[in-house]
Design a protein around this motif. Structure first.
Motif, PDB file in Angstrom:
ATOM      1  N   MET A   1       0.833  -1.214   0.000  1.00 39.36           N
ATOM      2  CA  MET A   1       0.000   0.000   0.000  1.00 39.36           C
ATOM      3  C   MET A   1       0.867   1.262   0.000  1.00 39.36           C
ATOM      4  SD  MET A   1      -3.546  -0.231   1.823  1.00 39.36           S
ATOM      5  CE  MET A   1      -3.059   0.008   3.516  1.00 39.36           C
ATOM      6  N   GLY A   2       0.634   2.123  -0.938  1.00 33.09           N
ATOM      7  CA  GLY A   2       1.423   3.353  -1.027  1.00 33.09           C
ATOM      8  C   GLY A   2       0.858   4.429  -0.117  1.00 33.09           C
ATOM      9  N   PRO A   3       1.497   5.583  -0.140  1.00 31.95           N
ATOM     10  CA  PRO A   3       1.027   6.674   0.709  1.00 31.95           C
ATOM     11  C   PRO A   3      -0.338   7.196   0.257  1.00 31.95           C
ATOM     12  CG  PRO A   3       2.733   7.451  -0.780  1.00 31.95           C
ATOM     13  CD  PRO A   3       2.644   5.967  -0.978  1.00 31.95           C
ATOM     14  N   ARG A   4      -1.023   7.806   1.210  1.00 33.52           N
ATOM     15  CA  ARG A   4      -2.287   8.457   0.850  1.00 33.52           C
ATOM     16  C   ARG A   4      -1.987   9.877   0.353  1.00 33.52           C
ATOM     17  NH1 ARG A   4      -5.841   8.438   6.110  1.00 33.52           N
ATOM     18  NH2 ARG A   4      -4.042   9.673   6.765  1.00 33.52           N
ATOM     19  N   LEU A   5      -2.893  10.416  -0.431  1.00 39.51           N
ATOM     20  CA  LEU A   5      -2.786  11.813  -0.858  1.00 39.51           C
ATOM     21  C   LEU A   5      -3.788  12.623  -0.035  1.00 39.51           C
ATOM     22  CD1 LEU A   5      -1.779  14.041  -2.773  1.00 39.51           C
ATOM     23  CD2 LEU A   5      -3.566  13.350  -4.375  1.00 39.51           C
ATOM     24  N   ILE A   6      -3.269  13.577   0.728  1.00 40.06           N
ATOM     25  CA  ILE A   6      -4.145  14.409   1.562  1.00 40.06           C
ATOM     26  C   ILE A   6      -4.207  15.791   0.922  1.00 40.06           C
ATOM     27  CG2 ILE A   6      -4.560  15.316   3.902  1.00 40.06           C
ATOM     28  CD1 ILE A   6      -4.296  12.230   3.804  1.00 40.06           C
ATOM     29  N   ILE A   7      -5.385  16.150   0.432  1.00 43.64           N
ATOM     30  CA  ILE A   7      -5.562  17.478  -0.175  1.00 43.64           C
ATOM     31  C   ILE A   7      -6.128  18.403   0.901  1.00 43.64           C
ATOM     32  CG2 ILE A   7      -6.907  18.791  -1.861  1.00 43.64           C
ATOM     33  CD1 ILE A   7      -5.142  17.027  -3.405  1.00 43.64           C
ATOM     34  N   VAL A   8      -5.577  19.583   1.005  1.00 44.06           N
ATOM     35  CA  VAL A   8      -6.123  20.558   1.955  1.00 44.06           C
ATOM     36  C   VAL A   8      -6.399  21.859   1.206  1.00 44.06           C
ATOM     37  CG1 VAL A   8      -5.840  21.665   4.208  1.00 44.06           C
ATOM     38  CG2 VAL A   8      -4.539  19.589   3.683  1.00 44.06           C
ATOM     39  N   SER A   9      -7.621  22.373   1.375  1.00 43.68           N
ATOM     40  CA  SER A   9      -7.945  23.668   0.767  1.00 43.68           C
ATOM     41  C   SER A   9      -9.020  24.325   1.610  1.00 43.68           C
ATOM     42  CB  SER A   9      -8.446  23.487  -0.668  1.00 43.68           C
ATOM     43  OG  SER A   9      -9.629  22.729  -0.667  1.00 43.68           O
ATOM     44  N   ASN A  10      -9.168  25.622   1.452  1.00 45.34           N
ATOM     45  CA  ASN A  10     -10.226  26.291   2.209  1.00 45.34           C
ATOM     46  C   ASN A  10     -11.582  25.762   1.786  1.00 45.34           C
ATOM     47  OD1 ASN A  10     -11.542  28.486   3.765  1.00 45.34           O
ATOM     48  ND2 ASN A  10     -12.167  29.104   1.709  1.00 45.34           N
ATOM     49  N   ASP A 127       3.608   8.543   6.311  1.00 47.31           N
ATOM     50  CA  ASP A 127       3.966   8.526   4.885  1.00 47.31           C
ATOM     51  C   ASP A 127       2.924   9.215   4.002  1.00 47.31           C
ATOM     52  OD1 ASP A 127       1.979   6.670   5.139  1.00 47.31           O
ATOM     53  OD2 ASP A 127       2.932   5.156   3.856  1.00 47.31           O
ATOM     54  N   ASP A 128       1.963   9.915   4.596  1.00 49.64           N
ATOM     55  CA  ASP A 128       1.001  10.667   3.773  1.00 49.64           C
ATOM     56  C   ASP A 128       1.728  11.731   2.962  1.00 49.64           C
ATOM     57  OD1 ASP A 128      -1.238   9.338   4.691  1.00 49.64           O
ATOM     58  OD2 ASP A 128      -1.757  10.860   6.192  1.00 49.64           O
ATOM     59  N   PRO A 458      13.704  12.333  -2.181  1.00 47.56           N
ATOM     60  CA  PRO A 458      13.896  11.150  -2.998  1.00 47.56           C
ATOM     61  C   PRO A 458      14.009   9.830  -2.216  1.00 47.56           C
ATOM     62  CG  PRO A 458      15.881  12.481  -2.946  1.00 47.56           C
ATOM     63  CD  PRO A 458      14.910  13.143  -2.061  1.00 47.56           C
ATOM     64  N   ALA A 459      13.272   9.692  -1.110  1.00 47.94           N
ATOM     65  CA  ALA A 459      13.293   8.417  -0.407  1.00 47.94           C
ATOM     66  C   ALA A 459      12.628   7.355  -1.278  1.00 47.94           C
ATOM     67  CB  ALA A 459      12.548   8.555   0.905  1.00 47.94           C
ATOM     68  N   ARG A 460      13.226   6.165  -1.322  1.00 46.15           N
ATOM     69  CA  ARG A 460      12.740   5.117  -2.213  1.00 46.15           C
ATOM     70  C   ARG A 460      11.289   4.759  -1.945  1.00 46.15           C
ATOM     71  NH1 ARG A 460      15.263   1.427  -5.045  1.00 46.15           N
ATOM     72  NH2 ARG A 460      17.223   2.097  -5.900  1.00 46.15           N
ATOM     73  N   SER A 461      10.915   4.667  -0.654  1.00 50.31           N
ATOM     74  CA  SER A 461       9.566   4.233  -0.311  1.00 50.31           C
ATOM     75  C   SER A 461       8.541   5.228  -0.860  1.00 50.31           C
ATOM     76  CB  SER A 461       9.418   4.148   1.199  1.00 50.31           C
ATOM     77  OG  SER A 461       9.658   5.422   1.737  1.00 50.31           O
ATOM     78  N   LEU A 462       8.913   6.524  -0.831  1.00 55.59           N
ATOM     79  CA  LEU A 462       7.981   7.533  -1.320  1.00 55.59           C
ATOM     80  C   LEU A 462       7.801   7.432  -2.824  1.00 55.59           C
ATOM     81  CD1 LEU A 462       8.920  10.611   0.812  1.00 55.59           C
ATOM     82  CD2 LEU A 462       6.666   9.596   0.598  1.00 55.59           C
ATOM     83  N   LEU A 463       8.924   7.171  -3.527  1.00 53.89           N
ATOM     84  CA  LEU A 463       8.813   7.052  -4.979  1.00 53.89           C
ATOM     85  C   LEU A 463       7.945   5.855  -5.344  1.00 53.89           C
ATOM     86  CD1 LEU A 463      12.401   7.963  -6.164  1.00 53.89           C
ATOM     87  CD2 LEU A 463      10.300   9.228  -6.522  1.00 53.89           C
ATOM     88  N   ALA A 464       8.129   4.763  -4.605  1.00 50.52           N
ATOM     89  CA  ALA A 464       7.292   3.593  -4.871  1.00 50.52           C
ATOM     90  C   ALA A 464       5.843   3.955  -4.567  1.00 50.52           C
ATOM     91  CB  ALA A 464       7.740   2.430  -3.996  1.00 50.52           C
ATOM     92  N   GLY A 465       5.679   4.718  -3.491  1.00 48.45           N
ATOM     93  CA  GLY A 465       4.329   5.098  -3.061  1.00 48.45           C
ATOM     94  C   GLY A 465       3.606   5.944  -4.081  1.00 48.45           C
ATOM     95  N   ARG A 467       3.936   5.934  -7.175  1.00 47.39           N
ATOM     96  CA  ARG A 467       3.479   5.101  -8.297  1.00 47.39           C
ATOM     97  C   ARG A 467       2.161   4.454  -7.923  1.00 47.39           C
ATOM     98  NH1 ARG A 467       9.287   3.985  -9.125  1.00 47.39           N
ATOM     99  NH2 ARG A 467       9.756   5.573 -10.649  1.00 47.39           N
ATOM    100  N   ALA A 468       2.054   4.073  -6.630  1.00 47.23           N
ATOM    101  CA  ALA A 468       0.796   3.463  -6.198  1.00 47.23           C
ATOM    102  C   ALA A 468      -0.329   4.500  -6.229  1.00 47.23           C
ATOM    103  CB  ALA A 468       0.948   2.890  -4.798  1.00 47.23           C
ATOM    104  N   LEU A 469       0.019   5.762  -5.937  1.00 50.21           N
ATOM    105  CA  LEU A 469      -1.003   6.822  -5.993  1.00 50.21           C
ATOM    106  C   LEU A 469      -1.588   6.923  -7.398  1.00 50.21           C
ATOM    107  CD1 LEU A 469       0.445   9.883  -4.079  1.00 50.21           C
ATOM    108  CD2 LEU A 469      -1.630   8.661  -3.524  1.00 50.21           C
ATOM    109  N   PHE A 470      -0.741   6.651  -8.390  1.00 49.10           N
ATOM    110  CA  PHE A 470      -1.231   6.706  -9.766  1.00 49.10           C
ATOM    111  C   PHE A 470      -1.838   5.374 -10.168  1.00 49.10           C
ATOM    112  CE2 PHE A 470       2.405   9.855 -10.413  1.00 49.10           C
ATOM    113  CZ  PHE A 470       1.591  10.915 -10.079  1.00 49.10           C
ATOM    114  N   GLY A 471      -2.199   4.564  -9.212  1.00 46.05           N
ATOM    115  CA  GLY A 471      -2.848   3.292  -9.504  1.00 46.05           C
ATOM    116  C   GLY A 471      -1.903   2.328 -10.180  1.00 46.05           C
ATOM    117  N   GLY A 472      -0.582   2.470  -9.927  1.00 49.27           N
ATOM    118  CA  GLY A 472       0.398   1.544 -10.489  1.00 49.27           C
ATOM    119  C   GLY A 472       0.616   1.769 -11.981  1.00 49.27           C
ATOM    120  N   GLN A 473      -0.030   2.809 -12.534  1.00 45.35           N
ATOM    121  CA  GLN A 473       0.037   3.036 -13.978  1.00 45.35           C
ATOM    122  C   GLN A 473       1.312   3.749 -14.402  1.00 45.35           C
ATOM    123  OE1 GLN A 473      -3.075   2.789 -16.163  1.00 45.35           O
ATOM    124  NE2 GLN A 473      -3.329   1.242 -14.594  1.00 45.35           N
ATOM    125  N   SER A 474       1.787   4.614 -13.508  1.00 42.47           N
ATOM    126  CA  SER A 474       2.836   5.513 -13.962  1.00 42.47           C
ATOM    127  C   SER A 474       4.218   4.996 -13.621  1.00 42.47           C
ATOM    128  CB  SER A 474       2.635   6.878 -13.297  1.00 42.47           C
ATOM    129  OG  SER A 474       3.720   7.675 -13.575  1.00 42.47           O
TER     130      SER A 474
END
Ligand code: F6P
Length: 482
Positions: A1-10, A127-128, A458-465, A467-474
């Protein structure tokens, strides 16, 4: 499981809520970024509570998790109406003359940013990947860092960024704009905006490093990422909407008149008075167009509690009344003015029906109306875009008739040229713009930004993560620095 993407906006675009943002702009872009990614969208519920101390509310709609906080009346007054929209908004749009600064508003802005950090902090995993949007939350990154979060945190500014001399007109600017240095990557709409901020940082003593800037011990990278639209989906929407009952009704009501369309929030940055004057000049100089062309100006009201917004409303209604009184007759109203917002579908249909799209802001970060207008056209018989040189979109849409909105005669001449442009030229101008938007759509914007953001750590785990955010496509490597 890769990192989650947390969007913050007003503003958070929870579907079907009373204060969901107007279609277009940041809301559409962010929603597209979250599509098919694990994560959440955190921000203001749109509700005004007695006190902003309640627990955040979590809701899931259409597979997107929203976590929402209420704001108090005082918060809205000092943070939203106050520092964000009576100071930062005018300054970022080069309108120093319109800023109304007060210390109370500045401390309200800092307080709400702290409150956002307090509410968001317990929800975060190490890892978010956190992506903060827009000028309301410039110091949120600093507040999160102060609470010990070492996550990758990015920021994107949807508005323009003015040059250093103008930014320095903000009292205590280092306390607010300096907050941006606590993000790993700050994204801007254009290279011009990015360079303006870089010059500001340097003017405040920042040093340039190999990859970015160092300011008060913080390392930050800057980049230009022009926001875009879901081009293919929008083309489809407009094709179908062009056949909708509402659009047929509008067409019928025009009785064969040509249609010029403007769609803008009621905001002084949009140049609506200048556009009306240009339309008036067209009628003045070209009697043959009287009775044959209609300007439909769709202008939902916005930020109405702020004085300058009340003033622009009075100015616009006065000008439109003057033109209609001067040139209209019993059977023809030159300008139709509506203060309501329409669904995305109806808007797309109106764009398709319009012979000319007028997007003439005095200053605009990007302006997605311009991009949507291009995508909505029938490629075999496209309309013409008249576009201000001061919209970020002008850097990309060079098939438009680019105008200086301050030059009434030139805008009127461009309007006439657009109305009279032969089919072949319309096609030649439209096709490359559409190709550009198909290649540079909203998905690419989000991917470019996030890949660069994660490349910032450039931590490896984040880069792998990621890719998972892009659904493994990218399998795309982080982009080179811009
Ligand atoms: O950055 C500009 C922006 O976020 C636009 O994207 C959006 O249309 C507008 O501001 C919304 O403003 P508000 O939330 O004040 O209604």
């Amino acid at each position: 499981m890769g990192p989650r993407l947390i969007i913050v906006s007003n503003r958070v675009a929870v579907p079907d809520t009373p204060r969901a943002p107007l279609a277009g702009g940041m809301a559409v872009a962010v929603k597209a970024a979250l599509k098919n990614r694990r994560g959440m969208w955190f921000g203001w519920s749109g509700k005004v509570a007695e006190e902003s101390v309640g627990e955040p509310q979590a809701v899931e709609v259409n597979k997107i998790n929203y976590v929402l906080v209420d704001l108090s009346k005082n918060d809205i007054q000092e943070y939203y109406n106050g520092l964000a929209n009576s100071v930062l908004w005018p300054i970022l749009h080069y309108r120093v003359d319109l800023q109304e600064y007060s210390r109370a508003d500045a401390s309200g802005y800092l307080r709400v940013n702290r409150m956002f950090a307090d509410r968001l902090s317990p929800l975060l995993r190490d890892d978010d990947v956190i992506w903060v949007h827009d000028y309301h939350l410039m110091v949120l990154g600093r507040e999160l860092r102060a609470r010990g979060h070492r996550n990758t945190i990015g920021f994107f500014l949807h508005t323009p960024c003015a040059p250093p001399d103008i930014l320095q007109a903000l009292p205590h600017h280092r306390a607010i704009l300096g907050g941006l240095a606590h993000y790993d990557l700050v994204g801007f709409q254009t290279e011009n905006d990015r360079d303006n901020f870089a010059h500001y940082l340097v003017s405040q003593g920042a040093t340039q490093t190999r990859t970015g800037y160092e300011f008060e011990g913080q390392k930050v990278r800057l980049g230009a990422f022009p926001v875009s639209i879901e081009t293919k989906a929008y083309m489809r929407l407009a094709r179908n909407a062009g056949r909708s009952a509402m659009v047929s009704l509008v067409r019928e009501s025009l009785s064969g008149n040509r249609l010029v369309l403007g769609v803008d929030r009621l905001d002084y940055s949009k140049g609506i008075p200048d556009r009306i004057k240009a339309f008036e000049r067209l009628l003045e100089n070209n009697p043959e167009w009287r009775g044959r062309v209609t300007l439909l100006q769709v202008t939902p009201k916005s930020r109405s509690e702020i004085r300058q917004y009340g003033e622009i409303e009075t100015e616009v209604t006065g000008l439109i009344g003057k033109v209609n009184g001067r040139f209209g007759d019993a059977a023809w109203t030159p300008i139709r003015y509506v203060n309501r917002s329409y669904s995305r579908t109806v808007l797309a249909g109106l764009y398709r029906a319009a012979d000319v799209g007028m997007v003439t802001p005095l200053r605009d970060g990007m302006n997605l109306v311009a991009k949507e207008y291009v995508a909505a056209q029938n490629p075999d018989d496209p309309g013409v875009l008249v576009l201000s040189q001061f919209a970020g979109a002008a850097k990309e849409l060079d098939g438009a008739l680019i105008v200086n909105p301050h030059e009434t005669d030139a805008v009127a001449a461009a309007l006439k040229r657009a109305l009279e442009m032969p089919l072949e030229e319309r096609r030649e101008r439209h096709a490359p713009m559409l190709d550009h938007l198909l290649e540079n759509d909203i998905k690419k914007w989000a991917e470019d930004y996030l890949a660069t953001l994660v490349g910032a750590q450039p931590a490896r785990s984040l880069l792998a993560g990621i890719r998972a955010l892009f659904g493994g496509q990218s399998d795309q490597a982080p982009l080179a620095l811009r």
